[in-house]
Scaffold this motif. Structure first.
Motif, mmCIF file in Angstrom:
data_model
loop_
_atom_site.group_PDB
_atom_site.id
_atom_site.type_symbol
_atom_site.label_atom_id
_atom_site.label_comp_id
_atom_site.label_asym_id
_atom_site.label_seq_id
_atom_site.Cartn_x
_atom_site.Cartn_y
_atom_site.Cartn_z
ATOM 1 N N SER A 8 0.837 -1.208 0.000
ATOM 2 C CA SER A 8 0.000 0.000 0.000
ATOM 3 C C SER A 8 0.867 1.251 0.000
ATOM 4 O O SER A 8 0.521 2.262 -0.620
ATOM 5 C CB SER A 8 -0.938 0.000 1.212
ATOM 6 O OG SER A 8 -0.223 0.124 2.422
ATOM 7 N N ILE A 65 0.730 4.218 -2.786
ATOM 8 C CA ILE A 65 0.586 5.643 -2.467
ATOM 9 C C ILE A 65 1.613 6.452 -3.252
ATOM 10 O O ILE A 65 1.314 7.522 -3.783
ATOM 11 C CB ILE A 65 0.759 5.876 -0.948
ATOM 12 C CG1 ILE A 65 -0.418 5.265 -0.181
ATOM 13 C CG2 ILE A 65 0.841 7.375 -0.636
ATOM 14 C CD1 ILE A 65 -0.238 5.295 1.327
ATOM 15 N N LYS A 120 0.478 7.062 -6.536
ATOM 16 C CA LYS A 120 -0.831 7.738 -6.511
ATOM 17 C C LYS A 120 -2.006 6.819 -6.862
ATOM 18 O O LYS A 120 -3.056 7.275 -7.313
ATOM 19 C CB LYS A 120 -0.825 8.968 -7.438
ATOM 20 C CG LYS A 120 0.247 9.988 -7.088
ATOM 21 C CD LYS A 120 0.116 11.241 -7.906
ATOM 22 C CE LYS A 120 1.267 12.201 -7.689
ATOM 23 N NZ LYS A 120 1.496 12.555 -6.281
ATOM 24 N N TYR A 178 -4.376 5.512 -5.171
ATOM 25 C CA TYR A 178 -4.996 5.598 -3.848
ATOM 26 C C TYR A 178 -6.142 4.607 -3.661
ATOM 27 O O TYR A 178 -6.240 3.961 -2.614
ATOM 28 C CB TYR A 178 -5.480 7.029 -3.604
ATOM 29 C CG TYR A 178 -4.395 8.065 -3.706
ATOM 30 C CD1 TYR A 178 -3.208 7.928 -2.990
ATOM 31 C CD2 TYR A 178 -4.538 9.192 -4.523
ATOM 32 C CE1 TYR A 178 -2.204 8.881 -3.076
ATOM 33 C CE2 TYR A 178 -3.539 10.148 -4.614
ATOM 34 C CZ TYR A 178 -2.375 9.991 -3.896
ATOM 35 O OH TYR A 178 -1.373 10.927 -3.979
ATOM 36 N N ASP A 179 -7.009 4.510 -4.636
ATOM 37 C CA ASP A 179 -8.156 3.597 -4.505
ATOM 38 C C ASP A 179 -7.697 2.153 -4.390
ATOM 39 O O ASP A 179 -8.257 1.367 -3.609
ATOM 40 C CB ASP A 179 -9.102 3.749 -5.705
ATOM 41 C CG ASP A 179 -9.823 5.089 -5.705
ATOM 42 O OD1 ASP A 179 -9.925 5.703 -4.618
ATOM 43 O OD2 ASP A 179 -10.271 5.523 -6.784
ATOM 44 N N ARG A 217 -4.291 4.288 6.041
ATOM 45 C CA ARG A 217 -5.505 4.810 5.394
ATOM 46 C C ARG A 217 -5.606 6.322 5.600
ATOM 47 O O ARG A 217 -6.028 7.059 4.695
ATOM 48 C CB ARG A 217 -6.756 4.111 5.947
ATOM 49 C CG ARG A 217 -6.938 2.693 5.452
ATOM 50 C CD ARG A 217 -8.339 2.165 5.753
ATOM 51 N NE ARG A 217 -8.578 2.083 7.192
ATOM 52 C CZ ARG A 217 -8.304 1.002 7.926
ATOM 53 N NH1 ARG A 217 -7.779 -0.070 7.371
ATOM 54 N NH2 ARG A 217 -8.566 0.999 9.230
ATOM 55 N N ILE A 241 -3.488 7.964 3.079
ATOM 56 C CA ILE A 241 -4.108 7.946 1.747
ATOM 57 C C ILE A 241 -5.152 9.056 1.626
ATOM 58 O O ILE A 241 -5.165 9.808 0.644
ATOM 59 C CB ILE A 241 -4.748 6.569 1.470
ATOM 60 C CG1 ILE A 241 -3.679 5.479 1.434
ATOM 61 C CG2 ILE A 241 -5.528 6.591 0.150
ATOM 62 C CD1 ILE A 241 -4.221 4.074 1.422
ATOM 63 N N TYR A 242 -6.012 9.145 2.627
ATOM 64 C CA TYR A 242 -7.055 10.182 2.590
ATOM 65 C C TYR A 242 -6.442 11.577 2.599
ATOM 66 O O TYR A 242 -6.924 12.481 1.912
ATOM 67 C CB TYR A 242 -8.007 10.016 3.772
ATOM 68 C CG TYR A 242 -8.975 8.868 3.619
ATOM 69 C CD1 TYR A 242 -9.743 8.729 2.469
ATOM 70 C CD2 TYR A 242 -9.128 7.916 4.633
ATOM 71 C CE1 TYR A 242 -10.640 7.684 2.328
ATOM 72 C CE2 TYR A 242 -10.025 6.869 4.499
ATOM 73 C CZ TYR A 242 -10.779 6.746 3.342
ATOM 74 O OH TYR A 242 -11.654 5.706 3.194
ATOM 75 N N GLN A 279 -5.290 12.525 -0.693
ATOM 76 C CA GLN A 279 -6.423 12.840 -1.564
ATOM 77 C C GLN A 279 -7.097 14.162 -1.184
ATOM 78 O O GLN A 279 -8.047 14.579 -1.842
ATOM 79 C CB GLN A 279 -7.458 11.717 -1.497
ATOM 80 C CG GLN A 279 -7.004 10.410 -2.122
ATOM 81 C CD GLN A 279 -8.037 9.315 -1.969
ATOM 82 O OE1 GLN A 279 -8.543 9.052 -0.875
ATOM 83 N NE2 GLN A 279 -8.360 8.656 -3.068
#
Length: 231
Positions: A136, A140, A143, A145-146, A168, A171-172, A175
Motif C-alpha cells: 500500500s 501511495i 498515486k 490511492y483507490d 488509510r 491515503i485520505y 487525496q
C-alpha cells in the motif's frame, strides 16, 4: 477336579472362538485403519520436517544472493522456492526479502509482484498483513490511492490494525480528504499502545489537522458541563 478345569477351559476357548468368528474381521479392519492412520501421520510429519529443512536451505540461498545484490539470481531462487515450497513460512519470508531487495534496487515492479504474492498466497495472516502494508505504501507513491485502500480493506492481523488505520489516514490526506484522514488517525492513535513510539508520530499528524487528545477531552468536558447546566 482336573476334568472340571478342562471343561471350563474348553468352554472359555469355545466362547473365544465364537467371539472371534463374529467380531474378528471388524477388529482386524479396525486395527488396520488405526495403524494406517498412525503410519500416515508419521509419514506426514516426516514430510513436513523434510519440507521445512529444504525450504530453510533455499531461504538461506535467497538471502545470500539478495545480500550480494544480485537481483536476477534472487528472483530465480525465489521463483524456484515458490514452485517447490510455496506453502512454507520460509517462502513468505523470502517474498518479503525479495521485495525489499528489489525496491532498494529501484525495481518497483518486481517488489510489487513479490508483495502481491505474499499478500494473496500466505496462510500466515501476519506475513500477509505486512505485505499489504508495504504494498500500500508503494501504491501511495504511485498515486494509486483507490487500489491502496482496497488492499487495506482486506483481513488484517489484529496487531497491524493500528498501522493499517494510519496508512488509510495517509491515503485520505494525500487525496485532500482531511476529515476522513483525521478519523483514521484517531482510530490508529487509540489502537496503539500508549508506550508505542509510533503513536507519537500519529499524534503529530493529528495535531497538524487541529486535533489533540487534550483538546478533545476539554471539549468533551465543556459539552458535558453545558448539558448539565441546561438541566
Amino acid at each position: 477336579m482336573a476334568n472340571h478345569l478342562d471343561l471350563e477351559e474348553q468352554e472359555q476357548l469355545d466362547q473365544l472362538k465364537h467371539f472371534w468368528q463374529q467380531y474378528g474381521n471388524l477388529i482386524t479392519w479396525g486395527l488396520i485403519v488405526v495403524l494406517g492412520a498412525v503410519a500416515a501421520w508419521n509419514g506426514y510429519q516426516y514430510w513436513q520436517r523434510s519440507q521445512s529443512i529444504q525450504a530453510a536451505a533455499m531461504f538461506d540461498e535467497v538471502e545470500k544472493v539478495a545480500r550480494n545484490g544480485d537481483l536476477q539470481k534472487t528472483e530465480r531462487a525465489f521463483s524456484d522456492m515458490k514452485e517447490r515450497f510455496a506453502s512454507t513460512t520460509y517462502a513468505q519470508q523470502a517474498g518479503l526479502l525479495v521485495a525489499q531487495s528489489a525496491y532498494a534496487a529501484g525495481n518497483a515492479e518486481t517488489a510489487k509482484t513479490a508483495l502481491t504474492w505474499v499478500a494473496e498466497k500466505s496462510d500466515d495472516q501476519g506475513f500477509s498483513s505486512i505485505a499489504r502494508l508495504r504494498l500500500s505504501g508503494m501504491l501511495i507513491e504511485s498515486k494509486a490511492y483507490d487500489e491502496a485502500l482496497k488492499l487495506l480493506a482486506g483481513n488484517m492481523a489484529e496487531e497491524f490494525t493500528a498501522l493499517a488505520a494510519d496508512r488509510r489516514g495517509d491515503i485520505y490526506l494525500a487525496q485532500g480528504k482531511k476529515l476522513e484522514a483525521k478519523a483514521e488517525y484517531q482510530k490508529s492513535f487509540k489502537a496503539f499502545d500508549e508506550r508505542a513510539e509510533y503513536r507519537r508520530l500519529v499524534l503529530v499528524k493529528l495535531n497538524a489537522l487541529g486535533w489533540s487528545p487534550e483538546i478533545g477531552a476539554v471539549d468533551g468536558d465543556a459539552s458535558s458541563g453545558k448539558m448539565e447546566g441546561s438541566k
